[in-house]
Design an enzyme around this catalytic site. Structure first.
Site, PDB file in Angstrom:
ATOM      1  N   PRO A 283       0.594  -0.858   0.214  1.00  0.00           N
ATOM      2  CA  PRO A 283      -0.009  -0.066  -0.555  1.00  0.00           C
ATOM      3  C   PRO A 283       0.688   0.962  -0.189  1.00  0.00           C
ATOM      4  CG  PRO A 283      -0.151  -0.887   2.354  1.00  0.00           C
ATOM      5  CD  PRO A 283       1.332  -1.949   1.042  1.00  0.00           C
ATOM      6  N   MET A 284       0.640   2.083  -1.319  1.00  0.00           N
ATOM      7  CA  MET A 284       1.310   3.133  -1.407  1.00  0.00           C
ATOM      8  C   MET A 284       0.562   4.655  -1.401  1.00  0.00           C
ATOM      9  SD  MET A 284       5.043   1.621  -3.160  1.00  0.00           S
ATOM     10  CE  MET A 284       3.814   0.444  -4.579  1.00  0.00           C
TER      11      MET A 284
ATOM     12  N   GLY B  13       6.956  -2.973  -2.804  1.00  0.00           N
ATOM     13  CA  GLY B  13       6.045  -2.116  -3.132  1.00  0.00           C
ATOM     14  C   GLY B  13       6.937  -0.491  -4.324  1.00  0.00           C
ATOM     15  N   ARG B  14       8.103   0.166  -3.654  1.00  0.00           N
ATOM     16  CA  ARG B  14       8.783   1.004  -4.726  1.00  0.00           C
ATOM     17  C   ARG B  14       9.357   0.338  -6.250  1.00  0.00           C
ATOM     18  NH1 ARG B  14      13.123   3.399  -0.871  1.00  0.00           N
ATOM     19  NH2 ARG B  14      14.021   1.913  -0.012  1.00  0.00           N
TER      20      ARG B  14
ATOM     21  N   CYS C  93       3.928   3.482   8.297  1.00  0.00           N
ATOM     22  CA  CYS C  93       3.833   4.680   8.201  1.00  0.00           C
ATOM     23  C   CYS C  93       5.064   5.303   8.986  1.00  0.00           C
ATOM     24  CB  CYS C  93       3.012   5.059   7.810  1.00  0.00           C
ATOM     25  SG  CYS C  93       2.713   7.224   7.033  1.00  0.00           S
TER      26      CYS C  93
ATOM     27  N   ASP D 294      13.850  -3.322  -0.385  1.00  0.00           N
ATOM     28  CA  ASP D 294      14.319  -4.096  -0.735  1.00  0.00           C
ATOM     29  C   ASP D 294      14.785  -4.957  -2.216  1.00  0.00           C
ATOM     30  OD1 ASP D 294      15.553  -1.691   0.558  1.00  0.00           O
ATOM     31  OD2 ASP D 294      17.663  -2.384   1.722  1.00  0.00           O
TER      32      ASP D 294
END
Length: 331
Positions: A18-19, A228-229, A102, A206
């Site tokens: 979730p971003m 995520g990223r 968060c 990572d």
């Protein structure tokens, strides 16, 4: 088979993190079609849901093709979180996820997100109340601790499991680290391999290549990986990891045609869902990754970022297609 409650999500599931302002329905759509096994909404403010704030309520939008999906909520007040969980349940996700990770100042320093890592009894009580409130499985995403001197993730996992959560995702950094430095998965492995822990444990932090995903799976023994990223602008990361784990071979990178097609569908859905201004603005972070590694792409990227209308974006992507078709040697 990994199960969250009675929900089966695969032998070694890949989860989309979730971003904020990223994990919306348009982005989730392209990640799902490329192999994400489980996805989550952007984190949603409990106070916003209770007050019927438009932005928070819109984040409850989920579509059948996305399933299974979890709705993630955050907040610092136990009663508000309990009420928000009830509202979220009405949107009929497969599960409710609580954000205890968060690190952003405006969230964590108010006692929400990773801020609650400073108060484990409150974290435990809040989680217990949410588990009691809903009939869906409840899961949690958190970090190792507030800082290096207060890493208590095993204690956190035991407490949360005791009050009924069905799975735990751990980001291998402290709140103090934010997103800097290397994620430390040794603490995640400690939780996963502890004899008292029987719920699924997912690792996060990572993972940006198929090789690293397989290495961490084997080294740390986790039940699945949350990405995520590395998925921003590159939803193909999920299928590439799965292909590598199954065959040991590196999958061919997406073709130019596939990059353009996926980007175009993403931006069209973004505009449809959030409106012209917001939909176009929030797409800007994706363009670099969608076309990463393409020689001479910088001028096109600049124009895409500056484009103000969907028509302009479509025109630029058409030019990208034409340029690289005529200059195959620069691909």
């Amino acid at each position: 088979m990994v199960k969250i409650g009675n929900l089966e999500i695969g032998e070694f599931p890949l989860l989309l993190a979730p971003m904020e302002d990223v994990s919306d329905p348009p982005f989730r759509a392209v990640c799902k079609e490329n192999g994400a096994d489980m996805m989550y909404t952007e984190f949603i403010s409990a106070e916003g849901l209770i007050r019927d704030a438009a932005k928070s309520v819109q984040k409850l939008d989920i579509y059948d093709y996305e399933r299974p999906i979890g709705i993630q909520i955050f907040g610092d007040k136990i009663e508000s979180m309990r009420e928000a969980a009830a509202i979220a349940e009405q949107a009929q996700p497969e599960l409710i996820d609580i954000n205890y990770g968060c690190p952003v100042k405006k969230v964590a320093c108010k006692g929400a997100g990773a801020g609650i890592l400073k108060d484990l009894p409150k974290m435990q009580k809040m989680t217990e109340e949410i588990v009691k409130q809903v009939n869906l499985p409840v899961t949690v995403k958190t970090r190792l601790g507030w800082d290096h001197d207060s890493i208590q993730i095993l204690e956190v996992a035991k407490r949360l499991q005791d009050v009924g959560i069905q799975a735990l995702t751990i980001h291998g950094r402290t709140r103090q680290q934010m997103y800097k430095g290397e994620a430390d998965w040794s603490h995640i492995a400690e939780v996963k391999n502890h004899p008292d822990i029987h719920i699924p444990i997912f690792g996060n932090g990572d993972i940006d290549s198929p090789q690293k995903a397989l290495e961490y799976k084997n080294k740390y023994g986790i039940d699945g990986i949350m990405i995520g990223r590395a998925a921003i602008g590159y939803p193909w990361i999920f299928r590439e990891i799965k292909h590598f784990m199954e065959t040991g071979e590196i999958m061919a990178a997406p073709t130019l045609e596939e990059r353009i097609d996926t980007c175009l569908r993403h931006v069209k859905f973004s505009v449809e869902w959030k409106g012209d201004r917001q939909g176009i603005f929030e797409m800007r972070r994706h363009y670099t990754q969608y076309f990463k590694g393409m020689i001479n792409f910088k001028p096109f990227r600049t124009r895409l970022v500056e484009a103000m209308t969907l028509e302009d974006i479509i025109q630029i992507l058409d030019e990208v297609s034409e340029y690289y078709a005529l200059n195959e040697n620069v691909l």
